[in-house]
Design a protein around this motif. Structure first.
Motif, short mmCIF file in Angstrom:
data_model
loop_
_atom_site.label_atom_id
_atom_site.label_comp_id
_atom_site.label_asym_id
_atom_site.label_seq_id
_atom_site.Cartn_x
_atom_site.Cartn_y
_atom_site.Cartn_z
N ASN A 168 0.82 -1.21 0.00
CA ASN A 168 0.00 0.00 0.00
C ASN A 168 0.85 1.26 0.00
N ALA A 169 2.07 1.16 0.55
CA ALA A 169 2.97 2.32 0.51
C ALA A 169 3.40 2.64 -0.92
N ALA A 170 3.34 1.62 -1.79
CA ALA A 170 3.72 1.83 -3.19
C ALA A 170 2.53 2.17 -4.07
N CYS A 171 1.32 2.09 -3.52
CA CYS A 171 0.12 2.38 -4.30
C CYS A 171 0.15 3.82 -4.82
N GLY A 172 -0.25 3.98 -6.06
CA GLY A 172 -0.31 5.33 -6.63
C GLY A 172 0.97 5.78 -7.27
#
Length: 264
Positions: free
Chosen positions: A57-61
């Motif tokens: 999720n830290a890499a999302c976007g």
């Protein structure tokens, strides 16, 4: 969790033994990994998966990223195929040995003309009509060449009915051996059967002379039409914990399905 994810638990054999939970996930064009090392209790799969989900999720976007991660739900999976040919135990499956830290080294699998894992109780052979991919290999510590120390595995495939009969015959021979020979004791550690699987693990003590008894740990297992036999002979201080051998016996049928002619 992303587009694809897995968590693997490894066991180190360094001077300070530890457990390592390695999470690997793919999201779009990105690969995310999260190793966690513990020198105490092993990291729970759910905990390792939660850390991996947070990293995804830290890499999302970010450019190249794909799906994000929701709350992870871990489920056990079979080990990834390794070795040539796949379907047999590999050094990565084997536990530490007391009194030494050297690596296990396995011989190349060869045709099972002789089953070095057999004992005088069963003398199981992996050759005969209907057997396919009958192979055997032995794992030892080259820096500690002790005879008869080592772990040996033999495998084969056959028709499913023949495989069931094969397992039953080995079980009966071991049972009769323990009943008929005063110098042999048989302790059954695991014994279970199902439609597609079977596993029995024994601790055998075989009296060689009046002053010498040989301990031998043995397991027989089936996965569909594939069968295997695993034998381990401790030598003095070089041994493994009973639970470790049972874990090796549990791992062997998980790999049998990768034999070229295996069917379930």
């Amino acid at each position: 969790m992303g587009d694809d994810a897995t968590v693997m638990t490894l066991r180190s054999r360094d001077k300070k033994p530890s457990r390592i939970a390695v999470g690997v996930a793919r999201t779009g064009q990105l690969t995310v990994t999260t190793p966690v090392r513990s020198t105490g209790a092993p990291v729970a799969a759910k905990t390792a998966a939660a850390g991996l989900a947070a990293a995804v999720n830290a890499a999302c976007g970010t450019p190249g990223a794909g799906a994000c991660a929701g709350p992870p739900r871990a489920r056990r999976g079979d080990p990834f195929p390794v070795g040539k040919p796949p379907g047999m135990l590999s050094a990565v499956d084997l536990p530490p040995i007391t009194s030494t830290r050297g690596p296990w080294v396995g011989t190349d699998p060869v045709r099972a003309r002789t089953n070095y894992a057999s004992t005088r109780c069963d003398n199981t052979q992996f050759r005969g009509r209907g057997m396919r991919h009958a192979l055997t290999r032995t794992f030892v510590f080259p820096k500690k060449p002790l005879d008869p120390f080592g772990l040996t595995q033999s495998v084969a495939t056959m028709k499913t009915g023949q495989a069931r009969k094969f397992i039953d015959e080995v079980r009966n021979r071991i049972r009769r051996c323990g009943e008929a020979n005063l110098g042999t004791s048989v302790d059954t550690l695991v014994n279970r059967s199902g439609k597609d699987v079977a596993l029995t693990v024994w601790d055998l003590d075989i009296e060689i002379t009046d002053n010498r008894t040989l301990q031998f740990w043995m397991a027989i297992m089936r996965d569909g039409n594939a069968v295997s036999r695993v034998g381990f002979t401790p030598a003095g201080p070089m041994t493994m914990a009973r639970d470790d051998f049972t874990a090796v016996a549990e791992r062997a049928p998980e790999r049998l399905g990768d034999l070229p002619s295996a069917q379930r």
